[in-house]
Design an enzyme around this catalytic site. Structure first.
Site, PDB file in Angstrom:
ATOM      1  CE  LYS A   1      -4.426  -1.312   0.243  1.00 16.03           C
ATOM      2  NZ  LYS A   1      -5.511  -0.769  -0.598  1.00 16.03           N
TER       3      LYS A   1
ATOM      4  CB  SER B   1      -1.154  -8.103  -0.822  1.00 18.33           C
ATOM      5  OG  SER B   1      -2.092  -8.755   0.017  1.00 18.33           O
TER       6      SER B   1
END
Length: 419
Positions: free
Chosen positions: A57, A312
């Site tokens: 992110k 992720s």
């Protein structure tokens, strides 16, 4: 005249890549021997869990915030996040010396809240509000509008999408072999949009598969309805991907770049988290394990292929491990709950343990509700077995010995209330 639909330009992803070099690592793309052996394929993991903020992110957040003017930054920025986007924004605020207000659901794991505080320092204020990302997002948008501050959306923004797309650039630079399948986790769709656009441009034969949790499959719903509609309810367990509605920009891009969507049961995600920890010493959060969990559901299709999974994030709260183990055992058919009515006489429980349970069975939960005015008292019992096939024999022995029982696992509402 129809409104032009946004689609990321490759030149803008290249620009984003140059910009984010200040804060991101080029994370390794590593072949995983365990997963490769199990799936009879070449499985590579793109280790975005190894970023400074332990998720991808930071790419989108920094690309967006660093593109804003000094005047905009001076007014302050606002974001809503279940955790990982918040950490990326906090880190970016600290790096760029701008003030940010970060709205997080009250259900956000404490570990993620602590990390946001650590990365943001005095540059951020954390506001806990609502039960879901959507609740936090609504509050953040309302406050930002009132104060004239800029929203840093976690996924539905061109700069965010282009920042996440830099992962695709790295993958193709790192792996020289042809990629047959690429598995991408989906929450709001920013990662799948950015990476998917890059891969489709430069590796058009790669099949790109989006992966969502069963309890929050909002992209799949948008595909099926041909409209970006919101789910009425979601399971918040996979907090990094528990979004009721994907982005208006991202679902249109994903329509173009995804070759399919796989929906993964939360229990399988939990089993995957435990396997990765036990076999490879990799700590994955639920959303981080999504793409790897999908391999089991597509084992036949990927056999003999080159497969890349984006891991992720690794922001997993250790206090959640009991719940993760529980969900895994339930999914694997190794843990079962019953409401059993015991005769209120001495020896009933001993008879149950000696004559009903098998040698490998283990009682892991026991709540006895004694009714002094009745002949029989109910108990909720959790039993862990060695193999899924043991359930039928366990139920048969209870019936043969006249123990009246009700199986709770498949009674969803009652199960959640009692256990």
């Amino acid at each position: 005249m129809s409104e032009e639909i946004y689609y990321p330009l490759m030149a803008d992803i290249v620009k984003a890549n140059r910009r984010v070099q200040e804060v991101v690592l080029e994370t390794p793309l590593l072949k995983n021997l365990n997963l490769s052996s199990k799936n009879e394929a070449n499985i590579y993991l793109k280790r975005e869990d190894l970023q400074q903020v332990r998720s991808y992110k930071i790419r989108g957040a920094y690309n967006k915030i660093s593109s804003l003017s000094k005047e905009v930054l001076a007014k302050g920025i606002v974001c809503a996040s279940a955790g990982n986007h918040a950490q990326g924004v906090a880190y970016s605020c600290n790096k760029l010396k701008c003030f940010g207000k970060i709205y997080m659901p009250e259900t956000t794991p404490r570990q993620k809240i602590k990390q946001v505080k650590m990365f943001g320092g005095n540059q951020v204020e954390i506001i806990l509000t609502g039960d879901t990302f959507d609740d936090a997002s609504a509050k953040a948008n309302a406050d930002a509008k009132e104060l004239g501050q800029t929203i840093i959306h976690p996924f539905d923004d061109p700069k965010i999408i282009e920042g996440q797309g830099t992962i695709g650039l790295e993958i193709l630079r790192q792996l020289k072999e042809c990629i047959d399948y690429l598995f991408l986790p989906i929450g709001g769709g920013g990662l799948a949009s950015g990476v998917g656009a890059w891969i489709k441009e430069f590796s058009p034969n790669t099949k790109i598969i989006g992966v969502e949790p069963e309890g929050a499959a909002s992209m799949k719903m948008a595909f099926e309805k041909k409209d970006n509609v919101a789910l009425e309810t979601i399971d918040r367990f996979v907090d990094g991907a528990a979004v009721r509605k994907v982005g208006d920009l991202t679902w249109k891009i994903c329509e173009k770049v995804l070759d399919g969507i796989v929906v993964v049961p939360e229990g399988l995600i939990c089993s995957t988290i435990l396997q990765m920890y036990n076999e490879d010493a990799i700590v994955a959060e639920p959303a981080g394990a999504l793409s790897i969990a999908a391999l089991q559901l597509m084992k036949e299709e990927i056999k003999g292929k080159n497969v890349v999974c984006v891991l992720s994030g690794s922001n997993n709260d250790i206090t959640r491990m009991e719940e993760i183990k529980e969900r895994s055992l339930l999914y694997e058919g190794l843990k079962h709950y019953f409401m059993v009515r015991f005769p209120q006489r001495s020896g009933a429980l001993k008879e149950f343990v000696n004559d009903v349970l098998d040698a490998g069975d283990d009682i892991t939960h026991f709540e006895y509700y004694k009714k002094s005015s009745r002949e029989k008292g109910p108990a909720v019992i959790g039993i862990e077995v060695q193999n899924p096939s043991d359930l039928q024999r366990l139920q048969q022995r209870m019936t043969e010995r006249n123990f009246i029982f009700e199986y709770l696992n498949d009674k969803t509402d009652l199960f959640q209330f009692i256990v």
